[in-house]
Design a protein around this motif. Structure first.
Motif, PDB file in Angstrom:
ATOM      1  N   PRO A  88      21.655 -21.196  -6.918  1.00  0.00           N
ATOM      2  CA  PRO A  88      21.863 -20.264  -8.024  1.00  0.00           C
ATOM      3  C   PRO A  88      23.134 -19.436  -7.839  1.00  0.00           C
ATOM      4  O   PRO A  88      23.395 -18.907  -6.758  1.00  0.00           O
ATOM      5  N   ASN A  89      23.925 -19.352  -8.894  1.00  0.00           N
ATOM      6  CA  ASN A  89      25.176 -18.589  -8.961  1.00  0.00           C
ATOM      7  C   ASN A  89      26.270 -19.118  -8.050  1.00  0.00           C
ATOM      8  O   ASN A  89      27.324 -18.490  -7.925  1.00  0.00           O
ATOM      9  N   GLY A  90      26.067 -20.240  -7.420  1.00  0.00           N
ATOM     10  CA  GLY A  90      27.069 -20.782  -6.509  1.00  0.00           C
ATOM     11  C   GLY A  90      28.351 -21.199  -7.205  1.00  0.00           C
ATOM     12  O   GLY A  90      29.441 -21.001  -6.672  1.00  0.00           O
ATOM     13  N   THR A  91      28.232 -21.757  -8.397  1.00  0.00           N
ATOM     14  CA  THR A  91      29.422 -22.248  -9.098  1.00  0.00           C
ATOM     15  C   THR A  91      30.271 -21.130  -9.683  1.00  0.00           C
ATOM     16  O   THR A  91      31.410 -21.371 -10.071  1.00  0.00           O
ATOM     17  N   THR A  92      29.723 -19.926  -9.736  1.00  0.00           N
ATOM     18  CA  THR A  92      30.478 -18.793 -10.289  1.00  0.00           C
ATOM     19  C   THR A  92      30.779 -17.730  -9.240  1.00  0.00           C
ATOM     20  O   THR A  92      31.261 -16.653  -9.566  1.00  0.00           O
ATOM     21  N   ASN A  93      30.513 -18.047  -7.988  1.00  0.00           N
ATOM     22  CA  ASN A  93      30.766 -17.100  -6.910  1.00  0.00           C
ATOM     23  C   ASN A  93      32.179 -17.334  -6.372  1.00  0.00           C
ATOM     24  O   ASN A  93      32.445 -18.370  -5.758  1.00  0.00           O
ATOM     25  N   PRO A  94      33.104 -16.387  -6.598  1.00  0.00           N
ATOM     26  CA  PRO A  94      34.483 -16.606  -6.176  1.00  0.00           C
ATOM     27  C   PRO A  94      34.636 -16.835  -4.676  1.00  0.00           C
ATOM     28  O   PRO A  94      35.491 -17.614  -4.250  1.00  0.00           O
ATOM     29  N   TYR A  95      33.811 -16.189  -3.881  1.00  0.00           N
ATOM     30  CA  TYR A  95      33.891 -16.372  -2.429  1.00  0.00           C
ATOM     31  C   TYR A  95      33.531 -17.801  -2.050  1.00  0.00           C
ATOM     32  O   TYR A  95      34.205 -18.423  -1.228  1.00  0.00           O
ATOM     33  N   VAL A  96      32.478 -18.336  -2.631  1.00  0.00           N
ATOM     34  CA  VAL A  96      32.070 -19.714  -2.358  1.00  0.00           C
ATOM     35  C   VAL A  96      33.183 -20.669  -2.781  1.00  0.00           C
ATOM     36  O   VAL A  96      33.548 -21.588  -2.035  1.00  0.00           O
ATOM     37  N   LEU A  97      33.745 -20.445  -3.951  1.00  0.00           N
ATOM     38  CA  LEU A  97      34.819 -21.300  -4.455  1.00  0.00           C
ATOM     39  C   LEU A  97      36.038 -21.249  -3.540  1.00  0.00           C
ATOM     40  O   LEU A  97      36.643 -22.278  -3.230  1.00  0.00           O
ATOM     41  N   LEU A  98      36.398 -20.045  -3.112  1.00  0.00           N
ATOM     42  CA  LEU A  98      37.535 -19.870  -2.209  1.00  0.00           C
ATOM     43  C   LEU A  98      37.315 -20.617  -0.906  1.00  0.00           C
ATOM     44  O   LEU A  98      38.159 -21.402  -0.466  1.00  0.00           O
ATOM     45  N   ARG A  99      36.184 -20.374  -0.276  1.00  0.00           N
ATOM     46  CA  ARG A  99      35.915 -20.998   1.019  1.00  0.00           C
ATOM     47  C   ARG A  99      35.803 -22.518   0.912  1.00  0.00           C
ATOM     48  O   ARG A  99      36.286 -23.244   1.772  1.00  0.00           O
TER      49      ARG A  99
END
Length: 143
Positions: free
Chosen positions: A82-93
């Motif tokens: 949940p919310n992984g695709t919109t989490n900027p930190y996850v996207l960055l890493r």
């Protein structure tokens, strides 16, 4: 399906301990705590928000150990939560680990998505190479 209050309490305690251990440089013990927390989440784990931050923590550990493949896999797992695709930190890493694993095209996609969500501030404390990999795309689209 919900996580029981008792299990959620144990999960948050394991993660809190993991965070403290990580701050103290005790990476292996931190890893054990996050793994124990993840074990308490029912399958499929990707259905639970708690799994998002646990996968991120595991990814961060692998990243600090320069095990980029395992870091990448953990961030992909976080993306599926949940919310992984919109989490900027996850996207960055995820983008950073893809750069390190020589998957530049996919890396650009995730780094650009992080940039589009929060701007270039997300790159302030990161190695310049990550921002540089999308700089031309940003300039081209801004013209």
């Amino acid at each position: 399906m919900e996580i029981s209050e008792e299990a959620y309490s144990k999960i948050t305690e394991y993660c809190r301990q993991g965070d403290m251990l990580l701050e103290d440089g005790k990476t292996e013990l931190a890893y054990e705590n996050y793994s124990n927390a993840l074990d308490l989440i029912p399958n499929p784990k990707v259905n639970y928000e708690a799994a998002t931050w646990i996968y991120v923590a595991l990814g961060d550990i692998y990243l600090s150990l320069k095990d980029f493949e395992k870091a990448r896999d953990s961030y992909y797992d976080a993306m599926n939560c949940p919310n992984g695709t919109t989490n900027p930190y996850v996207l960055l890493r995820l983008g950073e680990t893809l750069v390190e694993t020589k998957d530049e095209e996919n890396a650009k996609e995730y780094l650009l998505r992080a940039y589009m969500l929060v701007g270039d501030d997300i790159f302030l404390e990161e190695d310049e190479k990550y921002y540089s990999s999308i700089k031309d795309i940003i300039k081209t689209s801004g013209e």
